[in-house]
Scaffold this motif. Structure first.
Motif, PDB file in Angstrom:
ATOM      1  N   GLN A   1     -17.205  -3.419   9.444  1.00 25.08           N
ATOM      2  CA  GLN A   1     -16.309  -4.452   9.966  1.00 25.08           C
ATOM      3  C   GLN A   1     -15.249  -4.877   8.938  1.00 25.08           C
ATOM      4  O   GLN A   1     -14.756  -5.994   8.989  1.00 25.08           O
ATOM      5  CB  GLN A   1     -17.137  -5.677  10.386  1.00 25.08           C
ATOM      6  N   MET A   2     -14.878  -3.979   8.055  1.00 28.73           N
ATOM      7  CA  MET A   2     -13.928  -4.332   7.002  1.00 28.73           C
ATOM      8  C   MET A   2     -12.578  -4.783   7.544  1.00 28.73           C
ATOM      9  O   MET A   2     -11.841  -5.516   6.876  1.00 28.73           O
ATOM     10  CB  MET A   2     -13.735  -3.134   6.057  1.00 28.73           C
ATOM     11  N   SER A   3     -12.240  -4.379   8.761  1.00 30.33           N
ATOM     12  CA  SER A   3     -10.965  -4.791   9.361  1.00 30.33           C
ATOM     13  C   SER A   3     -10.901  -6.301   9.586  1.00 30.33           C
ATOM     14  O   SER A   3      -9.815  -6.858   9.774  1.00 30.33           O
ATOM     15  CB  SER A   3     -10.745  -4.057  10.690  1.00 30.33           C
ATOM     16  N   LYS A   4     -12.065  -6.947   9.560  1.00 34.20           N
ATOM     17  CA  LYS A   4     -12.113  -8.404   9.771  1.00 34.20           C
ATOM     18  C   LYS A   4     -11.941  -9.183   8.464  1.00 34.20           C
ATOM     19  O   LYS A   4     -11.829 -10.419   8.504  1.00 34.20           O
ATOM     20  CB  LYS A   4     -13.431  -8.798  10.429  1.00 34.20           C
ATOM     21  N   ASP A   5     -11.962  -8.507   7.331  1.00 35.90           N
ATOM     22  CA  ASP A   5     -11.777  -9.202   6.047  1.00 35.90           C
ATOM     23  C   ASP A   5     -10.476 -10.004   6.080  1.00 35.90           C
ATOM     24  O   ASP A   5      -9.439  -9.501   6.537  1.00 35.90           O
ATOM     25  CB  ASP A   5     -11.716  -8.200   4.894  1.00 35.90           C
ATOM     26  N   ARG A   6     -10.528 -11.235   5.577  1.00 34.40           N
ATOM     27  CA  ARG A   6      -9.312 -12.056   5.599  1.00 34.40           C
ATOM     28  C   ARG A   6      -9.436 -13.203   4.608  1.00 34.40           C
ATOM     29  O   ARG A   6     -10.494 -13.453   4.046  1.00 34.40           O
ATOM     30  CB  ARG A   6      -9.043 -12.607   6.991  1.00 34.40           C
ATOM     31  N   GLU A   7      -8.320 -13.900   4.437  1.00 33.99           N
ATOM     32  CA  GLU A   7      -8.285 -15.065   3.572  1.00 33.99           C
ATOM     33  C   GLU A   7      -7.998 -16.311   4.390  1.00 33.99           C
ATOM     34  O   GLU A   7      -7.302 -16.262   5.406  1.00 33.99           O
ATOM     35  CB  GLU A   7      -7.212 -14.908   2.488  1.00 33.99           C
TER      36      GLU A   7
END
Length: 447
Positions: A280-286
């Motif tokens: 689910q790395m596409s969900k990484d965010r700040e």
């Protein structure tokens, strides 16, 4: 008959498991009515769970277990009970709406006095005027014992003999604490009770803002924004945030609270970084200190915040502490927090009427830190029940934890502090603490 039915069901379950793949035939559809819920949990966990690689192989799992038992079989050793599963129909249980701690009575090894430690606003206990710091000495004219204690939890209306604490000098000239009765209270019948997000707030002498915040609940964001205006209008320069009863909540509420408290020149800066699994790395965010969240509210532009903590303080509350630390001085007053440094997300099934909340990501502050799995240690350790004379309603400046924070603010208490003082010589010993089951979501929840 009921026992025979249960035994028959278990036998069918065993036979079904042994025959799911008998003779090379896929028998899963045939048994789906028994295995469907666990299969749904399994599929979500393998896709969304932060530690999905730790889930056992399918052939090693029993899909006939109850959902909570099945979840315990597949979670990672790193998951300290953060992930959960529950029915969609969970409702508050009947309660009188107060927490209490039992203390033994001097000279009576079978009876207790109950110290009220929290009263839920709007509850039956609040309606009759019970307050934090008061004592219950009898219920329905009987002493509180292991048998009659159940009468304090839920049921019909009760007659309570109320008491208050005072320090007195005994015959030997020593000071000791005693509980003396002062009247009766007629407690209404119990009913389903829900705690409130904000049980107390005030602007204290010296322009110190105080806010008791029990849950990071989006439903009360408008009230939080209104209060930020109230504090701004009253020129609050120091702020005490009471998170002693806060076990977590929604991440977007953490973002709002942080934006209200932070220095004005930090608005727009990175608040936190979310890191998901490899799947689910596409969900990484700040997340940032977002000024757009303050519509209808105000930033307080603080350089320091005092946060009251306990072993209950967890999840979203700990994220706030961690993410404010790089930008302002955070002084913790109370006890070490629980230590929940990951976030969960909610996945519901209308078909099975269950909701699954697996750990989905780690949450780091702007310095890349999330190293509080053992909790945050208080800068000034305080036992909120160490002095019965200071067990007072939340927001009272003389209440043990709040008065300690105010002492640090005015300089009468200097950090670091000595070990907390022992309990007064009451000769009473704490036996048991009882808390109303809260309906708030615990931990840290991300959408």
């Amino acid at each position: 008959m009921r026992r025979r039915n249960i035994q028959l069901f278990l036998l069918l379950g065993v036979l079904a498991m042994t025959s799911l793949f008998s003779c090379g035939v896929d028998r899963w559809p045939e048994y789906y009515k028994w295995t469907g819920r666990d299969l749904w949990i399994d599929s979500v966990m393998r896709e969304e769970y932060l530690w999905f690689e730790d889930i056992p192989n399918t052939k090693d799992l029993n899909y006939f277990l109850e959902p909570d038992a099945f979840l315990k079989k597949i979670i990672s050793p790193l998951d300290k009970g953060y992930s959960s599963v529950d029915t969609l129909y969970a409702t508050p249980l009947p309660s009188y709406g107060f927490d209490y701690t039992l203390y033994s009575i001097v000279g009576n090894d079978t009876a207790f006095n109950a110290l009220i430690t929290y009263v839920i606003p709007g509850s039956p206990a609040a309606e009759v005027g019970l307050k934090r710091g008061e004592w219950i000495m009898k219920v329905n004219d009987d002493f509180i014992t292991k048998k009659t204690e159940e009468l304090l939890k839920e049921g019909e209306s009760r007659k309570l003999l109320m008491g208050e604490y005072s320090a007195q000098e005994n015959e030997a000239g020593e000071t000791e604490g005693v509980i003396t009765s002062y009247g009766e209270a007629n407690l209404p019948a119990s009913r389903p009770v829900e705690d409130v997000t904000i049980p107390a707030y005030d602007v204290l002498t010296g322009g110190v803002g105080y806010l008791a915040y029990n849950s990071f609940s989006a439903e009360d964001n408008s009230e939080l924004l209104r209060l930020s205006q109230y504090y701004k209008e009253n020129n609050v320069k120091e702020f005490v945030l009471d998170l002693r009863y806060n076990a977590g909540g929604a991440m977007d509420c953490v973002q709002l609270m942080a934006t209200i408290l932070a220095p004005a020149d930090k608005l727009g800066s990175t608040l936190a970084s979310l890191e998901y699994s490899q799947k689910q790395m596409s969900k990484d965010r700040e997340l940032t200190f977002d000024n757009q969240l303050l519509q209808g509210g105000n930033n307080l532009n603080l350089s320091k915040v005092y946060i009251l903590t306990s072993s209950t303080t967890a999840g979203a509350a700990e994220m706030l502490i961690n993410c404010l630390k790089p930008y302002m001085t955070v002084v913790l007053v109370g006890a070490t927090t629980k230590g929940e440094n990951v976030a969960t997300a909610s996945f519901s099934s209308d078909k099975f009427q269950w909701i699954l909340r697996p750990v989905v990501c780690e949450v780091f502050n702007s310095e890349g830190k999330a190293d509080y799995s053992t909790g945050f240690t208080a800068d000034y350790a305080v036992n909120s029940l160490q002095d019965f004379a200071k067990v007072l309603p939340l927001g009272n400046p003389n209440e043990e934890m709040l008065s300690a924070a105010l002492g640090i603010i005015d300089g009468s208490i200097v950090l670091p502090e000595p070990e907390p003082e022992p309990e007064p010589e009451t000769q009473m010993k704490a036996v048991k603490s009882v808390k109303v089951k809260r309906t708030f979501r615990n931990g840290l929840i991300v959408k």
